[in-house]
Design a protein around this motif. Structure first.
Motif, PDB file in Angstrom:
ATOM      1  N   VAL A  77     -22.430 -18.019 -19.143  1.00  0.00           N
ATOM      2  CA  VAL A  77     -22.799 -16.868 -18.310  1.00  0.00           C
ATOM      3  C   VAL A  77     -22.128 -15.630 -18.888  1.00  0.00           C
ATOM      4  O   VAL A  77     -20.905 -15.593 -19.037  1.00  0.00           O
ATOM      5  CB  VAL A  77     -22.354 -17.057 -16.842  1.00  0.00           C
ATOM      6  CG1 VAL A  77     -22.657 -15.794 -16.024  1.00  0.00           C
ATOM      7  CG2 VAL A  77     -23.046 -18.258 -16.227  1.00  0.00           C
ATOM      8  N   VAL A  78     -22.949 -14.646 -19.260  1.00  0.00           N
ATOM      9  CA  VAL A  78     -22.408 -13.372 -19.737  1.00  0.00           C
ATOM     10  C   VAL A  78     -22.479 -12.389 -18.578  1.00  0.00           C
ATOM     11  O   VAL A  78     -23.563 -12.149 -18.028  1.00  0.00           O
ATOM     12  CB  VAL A  78     -23.208 -12.837 -20.948  1.00  0.00           C
ATOM     13  CG1 VAL A  78     -22.671 -11.473 -21.377  1.00  0.00           C
ATOM     14  CG2 VAL A  78     -23.137 -13.821 -22.112  1.00  0.00           C
ATOM     15  N   ILE A  79     -21.332 -11.866 -18.182  1.00  0.00           N
ATOM     16  CA  ILE A  79     -21.297 -10.938 -17.043  1.00  0.00           C
ATOM     17  C   ILE A  79     -21.429  -9.524 -17.598  1.00  0.00           C
ATOM     18  O   ILE A  79     -20.554  -9.027 -18.297  1.00  0.00           O
ATOM     19  CB  ILE A  79     -19.996 -11.138 -16.236  1.00  0.00           C
ATOM     20  CG1 ILE A  79     -19.986 -12.572 -15.694  1.00  0.00           C
ATOM     21  CG2 ILE A  79     -19.894 -10.116 -15.111  1.00  0.00           C
ATOM     22  CD1 ILE A  79     -18.652 -13.045 -15.194  1.00  0.00           C
ATOM     23  N   GLY A  80     -22.577  -8.924 -17.304  1.00  0.00           N
ATOM     24  CA  GLY A  80     -22.910  -7.623 -17.881  1.00  0.00           C
ATOM     25  C   GLY A  80     -24.202  -7.750 -18.676  1.00  0.00           C
ATOM     26  O   GLY A  80     -24.530  -8.843 -19.167  1.00  0.00           O
ATOM     27  N   ASN A  81     -24.965  -6.654 -18.757  1.00  0.00           N
ATOM     28  CA  ASN A  81     -26.176  -6.721 -19.582  1.00  0.00           C
ATOM     29  C   ASN A  81     -26.377  -5.454 -20.426  1.00  0.00           C
ATOM     30  O   ASN A  81     -27.490  -5.014 -20.669  1.00  0.00           O
ATOM     31  CB  ASN A  81     -27.423  -7.061 -18.747  1.00  0.00           C
ATOM     32  CG  ASN A  81     -27.722  -6.027 -17.673  1.00  0.00           C
ATOM     33  OD1 ASN A  81     -27.163  -4.932 -17.691  1.00  0.00           O
ATOM     34  ND2 ASN A  81     -28.603  -6.359 -16.750  1.00  0.00           N
ATOM     35  N   GLY A  82     -25.243  -4.930 -20.920  1.00  0.00           N
ATOM     36  CA  GLY A  82     -25.315  -3.817 -21.875  1.00  0.00           C
ATOM     37  C   GLY A  82     -25.598  -4.338 -23.277  1.00  0.00           C
ATOM     38  O   GLY A  82     -25.811  -5.544 -23.476  1.00  0.00           O
ATOM     39  N   ASN A  83     -25.580  -3.440 -24.256  1.00  0.00           N
ATOM     40  CA  ASN A  83     -25.913  -3.848 -25.625  1.00  0.00           C
ATOM     41  C   ASN A  83     -24.938  -4.862 -26.200  1.00  0.00           C
ATOM     42  O   ASN A  83     -25.328  -5.729 -26.985  1.00  0.00           O
ATOM     43  CB  ASN A  83     -25.974  -2.618 -26.539  1.00  0.00           C
ATOM     44  CG  ASN A  83     -27.259  -1.846 -26.346  1.00  0.00           C
ATOM     45  OD1 ASN A  83     -28.165  -2.299 -25.641  1.00  0.00           O
ATOM     46  ND2 ASN A  83     -27.348  -0.679 -26.941  1.00  0.00           N
TER      47      ASN A  83
END
Ligand SMILES: Cc1cc2nc3c(=O)[nH]c(=O)nc-3n(C[C@H](O)[C@H](O)[C@H](O)COP(=O)(O)OP(=O)(O)OC[C@H]3O[C@@H](n4cnc5c(N)ncnc54)[C@H](O)[C@@H]3O)c2cc1C
Ligand code: SF4
Ligand code: SF4
Length: 507
Positions: free
Chosen positions: A259-265
């Motif tokens: 799970v990656v928390i955040g969806n920026g570049n």
């Protein structure tokens, strides 16, 4: 035919000055400059001379009819910018918290002949430091001392930009040309505030520019952050880029779901690297230990968690477009909240959410492992915030909010990618809330002869090219101070500084 600017554009505006017909916009003189994700070529005015292709440091410009398949959309994206030309340009305040409004110049740019020899130290060899060095070397007679705490120059171009973006990494070659300039002395492996003091540096130079970037990451502030398997994107990025201070075994890819928390570049970069076929990364600048771990990896699915809806996702359009073309990887939108689908369906053709049209939408049973599908996948979960990193010593999952109530996404690894953060440079004032050094036009508040540039000046946002305008502002302020005679005179001789630096640097 016309030319088009594509994904890797980093907004440095080099192409603008070589275009004979002024068809590349927004130019640095236009209000929208710095607020668009990239620059665009007007296909109606372009005369196909190719000058922009030769000038671009990151190979971002192509003739439209030779655009690679995965970049074809850029012909329309470039043209669409000019269809909006009649629309009102946005106010800086409307551009969101990450937009830095450049102050109006309050000085006339002085000519090199207006003052005698100048000794300037620049701390940091990332884009901001190198644009400042370039400006000083090309427009003044200044001698420049370049310093970096790492044994390799380049800052985030070397240790941040993803290895599968080789064209972007090439901007580092353009910066490296200045390392051997006759008026430059480069000291690598020398930490200001560690190996030498800020006072020692200042005593040997007329001015010091701090271009030290934003070295750490922001914390989530939720329970469970200390659990094994909860790591920062900062360290994963440094790991796959072979950062000398990150151990080769710092990242273990033994979990099936991450799970990656955040969806920026940065989140998209990490997700893409984790699910890409490792063989497509062989031959890039990826660290050999990371490639070996990716070859052993068990990761089948990466979940990108974002609080906002698809229109307000933190990633840029070009990075999402690139994700749609990763071979062997499916994109899925978690349909847990009806507002997600409504936003995507209602989006106008130029809106960010429209890029997810055509991407499969389905509810996901998060209690199950990702399954043994042949293809890997990236799942976008919008309108959802993390509440807890769950487990015992190791991670079991991430408890999140959503329209389906609180759910636990079962996962063996959680990766926070919610932004970088500046570290207080020794001896300088620091705004703890912003993670930046307070300044006026680049001059550190209350410190004559001390300047800042790049992410330590304006916060951790903006691509490589944004640092060029930032450096122009800081160097302009410095030169105005030289002319005004307000810089403290150095007490030490340049040669004694270089001797000191050689003695102190770590080998
Ligand atoms: C993961 C990631 C991927 C990115 N990818 C892209 C991309 O694809 N395209 C794009 O346009 N932009 C990209 N960016 C943004 C871009 O990298 C930044 O805009 C840029 O690097 C900021 O420049 P900087 O010089 O302020 O900081 P940095 O690049 O971080 O440079 C700071 C330098 O200062 C040195 N330093 C720090 N403290 C000291 C000290 N005390 N003494 C001596 N030296 C010191 C550091 O070692 C470092 O070399 C990315 C950013 C990140 C985080
Ligand atoms: S090809 Fe020539 S005319 Fe067209 S955008 Fe590039 S520099 Fe301008
Ligand atoms: S990277 Fe610079 S030179 Fe290349 S297209 Fe973008 S603004 Fe123009």
């Amino acid at each position: 035919m016309a030319f088009a600017i594509t994904q890797t554009c980093c907004n440095d505006a080099t192409c603008v000055s070589v275009c004979p017909v002024n068809c590349i916009h927004p130019t640095p003189e236009e209000r929208a400059f710095g607020s668009t994700e990239m620059l665009y070529i007007d296909p109606k005015t372009c005369i196909d001379c190719g000058a922009c292709t030769d000038a671009c440091p990151v190979d971002a410009v192509f003739p439209v009819d030779s655009l690679p398949v995965d970049q074809r959309e850029y012909a329309d994206i470039n043209a669409a910018y000019f269809e909006r030309a009649g629309e009102e340009a946005p106010e800086a305040d409307d551009l969101g918290p990450n937009f830095h409004a450049w102050s109006e110049p309050t000085f006339e740019r002085v000519l090199p002949s207006d003052f005698g020899p100048l000794r300037v130290a620049i701390v940091g060899t990332g884009p901001a430091g190198m644009y400042a060095a370039e400006d000083l070397l090309l427009h003044t007679r200044a001698d420049v001392t370049l310093i970096d705490r790492l044994p390799v120059a380049g800052g985030l171009v070397r240790h941040g930009v993803a290895p599968d973006h080789p064209a972007t990494k090439r901007v580092g070659d353009a910066f490296a040309r200045f390392h051997t300039h006759p008026r430059v002395r480069l000291h690598l492996g020398l930490e200001v505030g560690g190996d030498i003091t800020a006072e020692e540096l200042a005593a040997h130079h007329d001015a010091v520019i701090y271009a030290v970037g934003a070295a750490t990451d922001r914390r989530l502030g939720i329970p469970g952050e200390e659990r094994t398997g909860n790591v920062s994107a900062t360290s994963v990025v440094a790991w796959y880029n072979g950062h000398p201070e990150v151990a080769p075994d710092a990242v273990a890819l033994s979990a099936e779901r991450v799970v990656v928390i955040g969806n920026g570049n940065v989140a998209l970069d990490v997700a893409r690297i984790l699910v890409s076929d490792p063989e497509t990364l062989a031959g890039t600048t990826i660290a050999p230990h990371a490639l070996a771990e990716l070859r052993r990896s068990k990761v089948r699915e990466v979940v990108l968690l974002g609080r906002g809806d698809p229109e307000h996702a933190a990633y840029t359009r070009s990075e999402l477009l690139a994700l749609r073309h990763v071979p062997g990887v499916d994109l899925i939108v978690d349909d847990h909240d009806p507002r997600v689908g409504t936003t995507i369906d209602a989006a106008g053709p130029k809106e960010k959410a429209a890029l997810l049209r055509g991407v499969a939408r389905q509810p996901v049973d998060w209690s199950l492992p990702p399954g043994a599908a042949e293809r890997r996948r990236i799942v976008f979960r919008f309108l959802s915030a993390p509440l807890e990193i769950c487990g015992d010593e190791d991670i079991r999952g991430v408890r999140v909010t959503g329209a389906d109530g609180e759910v636990e996404i079962s996962a063996g690894m959680a990766l926070r990618a919610i932004g970088y953060r500046g570290v207080p440079p020794a001896g300088l004032p620091f705004d703890d809330a912003a993670g930046t050094v307070p300044h006026e036009g680049g001059r550190v508040t209350g410190r004559a002869g001390t300047y800042v540039v790049g992410w330590i000046k304006r916060g951790p946002s903006g691509g490589i090219g944004a640092n060029r305008a930032c450096a122009a502002e800081t160097v302009g302020t410095l030169l105005a101070d030289v002319v005004a005679g307000v810089l403290p005179a150095p007490t030490g001789h340049p040669k004694s500084f270089h001797r000191l630096a050689r003695r102190r640097r770590r080998h």
